[in-house]
Scaffold this active site. Sequence first.
Site, PDB file in Angstrom:
ATOM      1  N   ASP A  93      -5.616  44.255 -44.693  1.00 43.21           N
ATOM      2  CA  ASP A  93      -6.417  44.026 -43.506  1.00 43.21           C
ATOM      3  C   ASP A  93      -7.880  44.030 -43.933  1.00 43.21           C
ATOM      4  O   ASP A  93      -8.238  44.414 -45.037  1.00 43.21           O
ATOM      5  CB  ASP A  93      -6.095  45.020 -42.390  1.00 43.21           C
ATOM      6  CG  ASP A  93      -6.579  46.408 -42.684  1.00 43.21           C
ATOM      7  OD1 ASP A  93      -7.273  46.595 -43.690  1.00 43.21           O
ATOM      8  OD2 ASP A  93      -6.268  47.325 -41.909  1.00 43.21           O
ATOM      9  N   SER A  94      -8.704  43.547 -43.035  1.00 43.29           N
ATOM     10  CA  SER A  94     -10.069  43.194 -43.425  1.00 43.29           C
ATOM     11  C   SER A  94     -11.027  44.366 -43.414  1.00 43.29           C
ATOM     12  O   SER A  94     -12.121  44.287 -43.935  1.00 43.29           O
ATOM     13  CB  SER A  94     -10.596  42.156 -42.446  1.00 43.29           C
ATOM     14  OG  SER A  94     -10.670  42.743 -41.145  1.00 43.29           O
ATOM     15  N   GLY A  95     -10.634  45.449 -42.798  1.00 45.11           N
ATOM     16  CA  GLY A  95     -11.540  46.575 -42.658  1.00 45.11           C
ATOM     17  C   GLY A  95     -12.184  46.653 -41.288  1.00 45.11           C
ATOM     18  O   GLY A  95     -12.794  47.657 -40.941  1.00 45.11           O
ATOM     19  N   ASP A 147     -12.920  41.125 -38.142  1.00 43.51           N
ATOM     20  CA  ASP A 147     -13.124  40.984 -36.705  1.00 43.51           C
ATOM     21  C   ASP A 147     -13.790  42.198 -36.096  1.00 43.51           C
ATOM     22  O   ASP A 147     -13.874  43.258 -36.709  1.00 43.51           O
ATOM     23  CB  ASP A 147     -11.782  40.713 -36.012  1.00 43.51           C
ATOM     24  CG  ASP A 147     -10.808  41.872 -36.172  1.00 43.51           C
ATOM     25  OD1 ASP A 147     -10.969  42.661 -37.130  1.00 43.51           O
ATOM     26  OD2 ASP A 147      -9.882  41.996 -35.357  1.00 43.51           O
ATOM     27  N   GLN A 189      -8.399  38.295 -30.402  1.00 45.33           N
ATOM     28  CA  GLN A 189      -8.909  39.436 -29.653  1.00 45.33           C
ATOM     29  C   GLN A 189      -8.977  39.077 -28.164  1.00 45.33           C
ATOM     30  O   GLN A 189      -8.405  38.066 -27.758  1.00 45.33           O
ATOM     31  CB  GLN A 189     -10.289  39.864 -30.193  1.00 45.33           C
ATOM     32  CG  GLN A 189     -10.240  40.481 -31.597  1.00 45.33           C
ATOM     33  CD  GLN A 189      -9.602  41.875 -31.614  1.00 45.33           C
ATOM     34  OE1 GLN A 189      -9.351  42.490 -30.565  1.00 45.33           O
ATOM     35  NE2 GLN A 189      -9.304  42.366 -32.824  1.00 45.33           N
ATOM     36  N   GLY A 216      -6.437  44.438 -31.667  1.00 45.31           N
ATOM     37  CA  GLY A 216      -6.945  45.131 -30.491  1.00 45.31           C
ATOM     38  C   GLY A 216      -5.857  45.604 -29.545  1.00 45.31           C
ATOM     39  O   GLY A 216      -6.095  45.799 -28.354  1.00 45.31           O
ATOM     40  N   ASP A 265       3.179  46.054 -38.718  1.00 47.43           N
ATOM     41  CA  ASP A 265       2.884  47.196 -39.593  1.00 47.43           C
ATOM     42  C   ASP A 265       2.581  48.375 -38.696  1.00 47.43           C
ATOM     43  O   ASP A 265       2.088  48.201 -37.569  1.00 47.43           O
ATOM     44  CB  ASP A 265       1.663  46.933 -40.479  1.00 47.43           C
ATOM     45  CG  ASP A 265       0.365  47.135 -39.721  1.00 47.43           C
ATOM     46  OD1 ASP A 265      -0.032  46.225 -38.964  1.00 47.43           O
ATOM     47  OD2 ASP A 265      -0.244  48.219 -39.839  1.00 47.43           O
ATOM     48  N   CYS A 305      21.114  54.860 -45.854  1.00 48.14           N
ATOM     49  CA  CYS A 305      20.104  55.132 -46.875  1.00 48.14           C
ATOM     50  C   CYS A 305      20.563  56.233 -47.821  1.00 48.14           C
ATOM     51  O   CYS A 305      21.470  57.008 -47.519  1.00 48.14           O
ATOM     52  CB  CYS A 305      18.761  55.485 -46.240  1.00 48.14           C
ATOM     53  SG  CYS A 305      18.532  57.217 -45.822  1.00 48.14           S
TER      54      CYS A 305
END
Lengths: 370, 370
Positions: A93-95, A147, A189, A216, A265, A305
């Site tokens: 992700d972009s931060g 964004d 957004q 968002g 995620d 599992c």
Amino acid sequence: MQFTFTVTHKDTSSRARCGILTTPHGNIDTPVFMPVGTAGTVKAMPQEWLERLGAQIILSNTYHLYLRPGEEVIRPFGGLHRFMAWNRPILTDSGGYQVLSHEALRKISEEGVHFHSHLDGSAHFFSPERAIEIQQLLGADIVMAFDDCTAYPVTMEQAAESMRRSMRWAERCRAVHCDDSQVLFGIVQGSVFPDLRKESLERLCEIGFFGLALGGLSVGEPKLLTYETIQKVSEWMPPGPRYVMGVGTPLDLVECVRNGMDMFDCVLPTRNARNGTLYTWNGKISIKNARYRKDEEPIDFECTCLVCQRYSRAYLRHLYIANEMVGSILNTYHNLHFYLDLMAKVGESIRLNSFPEWERKFRAQYVVSE
Amino acid sequence: MQFTFTVTHKDTSSRARCGILTTPHGNIDTPVFMPVGTAGTVKAMPQEWLERLGAQIILSNTYHLYLRPGEEVIRPFGGLHRFMAWNRPILTDSGGYQVLSHEALRKISEEGVHFHSHLDGSAHFFSPERAIEIQQLLGADIVMAFDDCTAYPVTMEQAAESMRRSMRWAERCRAVHCDDSQVLFGIVQGSVFPDLRKESLERLCEIGFFGLALGGLSVGEPKLLTYETIQKVSEWMPPGPRYVMGVGTPLDLVECVRNGMDMFDCVLPTRNARNGTLYTWNGKISIKNARYRKDEEPIDFECTCLVCQRYSRAYLRHLYIANEMVGSILNTYHNLHFYLDLMAKVGESIRLNSFPEWERKFRAQYVVSE
């Protein structure tokens, strides 16, 4: 082209779909859950076990990796894949979300965001161009536009202003992104306002992105509004990959899949694992509960599992109470297995054209105790 | 008989030897290092990875398991093996060391030790009989006599009194131990006084134990005294299995092997791993050191462990600095691999009758920075 996205199956009675996203580091079957590896590591889960879990892609964090270990540490490795020794796909992700979630520490301008490190208070600046530059250095397969992630609650005017800034930033990201070995996703957004979401979506489609994300959401709004927003926006979205950021619970994921979403995620499975909250097909359980003290059964008889094949609730409770790291490791493995298995089962039901039936059964069995 | 110990090779120029210890849960090649699993878990190391490491036996702790999770939790599982889902051999220490290492919290009488839990201060009592009873419930393959572990420094009179009490307790342990599926080891005490050690050894031989341990070492005495004591006592020991408790560094282990010792346990590899101290064939390194910041090399080029095949020092340093659990996991794996590999190499050199040569090379390469 190294990147393609092909929808392989569509459910006939909902918008649920299966697809294959090809990347230079391998194919991803959608719908897909991406374990969160904030600092270049999925907490308590070595890469060997992520592979054993069948994790097809993990998410990592531009903001966190930029602050620590820093670009100069990752540069000699040629990127995050080699630094963390993970050869499957990565999304960064972009931060934007991280920079903006520490409100007191940042100042937004049209140019970008001045912010202070949560680690040492040092001053930094992210612009769309800078966020892309760092993400190109990190070299993830999928990178996100930088964004202005709108907070909640917010007025429509504020949301519009913030969204339109995000759209201008998205255009700047698109303009500077020049790495063929990764694809760029735009982020829709507009908070909970359908008109704004529509405007944002149309603008992103004009700019042109390989995939689109819904940002968002899950930022404090009522769940009904989240669902309504996803439902509406999803109807307008182009056929490319659709990623709902930071969502969510097992039921959220199923809801999103029904609305045609492909990628997810969330820190819930990993964070909950460390807090002793474990997912079962009958709902969540808290392993610290005294009722499990002598319980010789696995977390979930239905689960395949390695933890459920080998360890008892009593042992996992003991590890939790004794604050033993192996408890966090085993719990994390189980919870990630649950999330990945959930997506696999959802995908299978879509391929069999029985998603609504599967969903009914799942909802009947999975008792919510959120 | 399910238990046998066979010395298979003897070095001709030292007392170093190889052997095979058979147990109901499998064979153990000696010399052997036993990873410490205090609370029924080797810290940061899931059982799957202990198996992958080739750990042939682990050690666990009567005192800790008695306090938490408690006998009533382990009883329905039929013992520790099933509780912790570990099907290879286990050795439990008797609790003597733990009970006595919290001096302020305990009171010794001929009958046993009254002590207070380090967890909640609750009052408890261990006698030799009780320690054996609990160890029979835990069901380890090898169990230890309950002893009065002499502290250091100590006068010869105090050491003699404490040792003789340990011998009376050893006899009581022997008398009540009645489980054919496990063997009992006696513990030689007598601090750093050879005469007392000899008396203790002779007494234990009279009582009769499957194996013998050297206790009361590495409790604060100068290393030279530890070595001298081990050297002297080892000459007098019968041919059965010989276990040096709580020892030690890689060089300690080699020193002990040369003196005919077979079994070792120590928290050093696991505890150091969590503190970022890693073993290499050239000595220890501290992974937090700034010099490793961009270091693309493995911890140790000579090491064949999965961590060294995959991860760089820079990545491990990042995980350590970021306080990420995966750092502890990978470091623990590497350090345990080093200790187990050390014992494997020592054993191989003995089988090739080249132990002294191997030892010379090892000591020339392994730089001590203790």
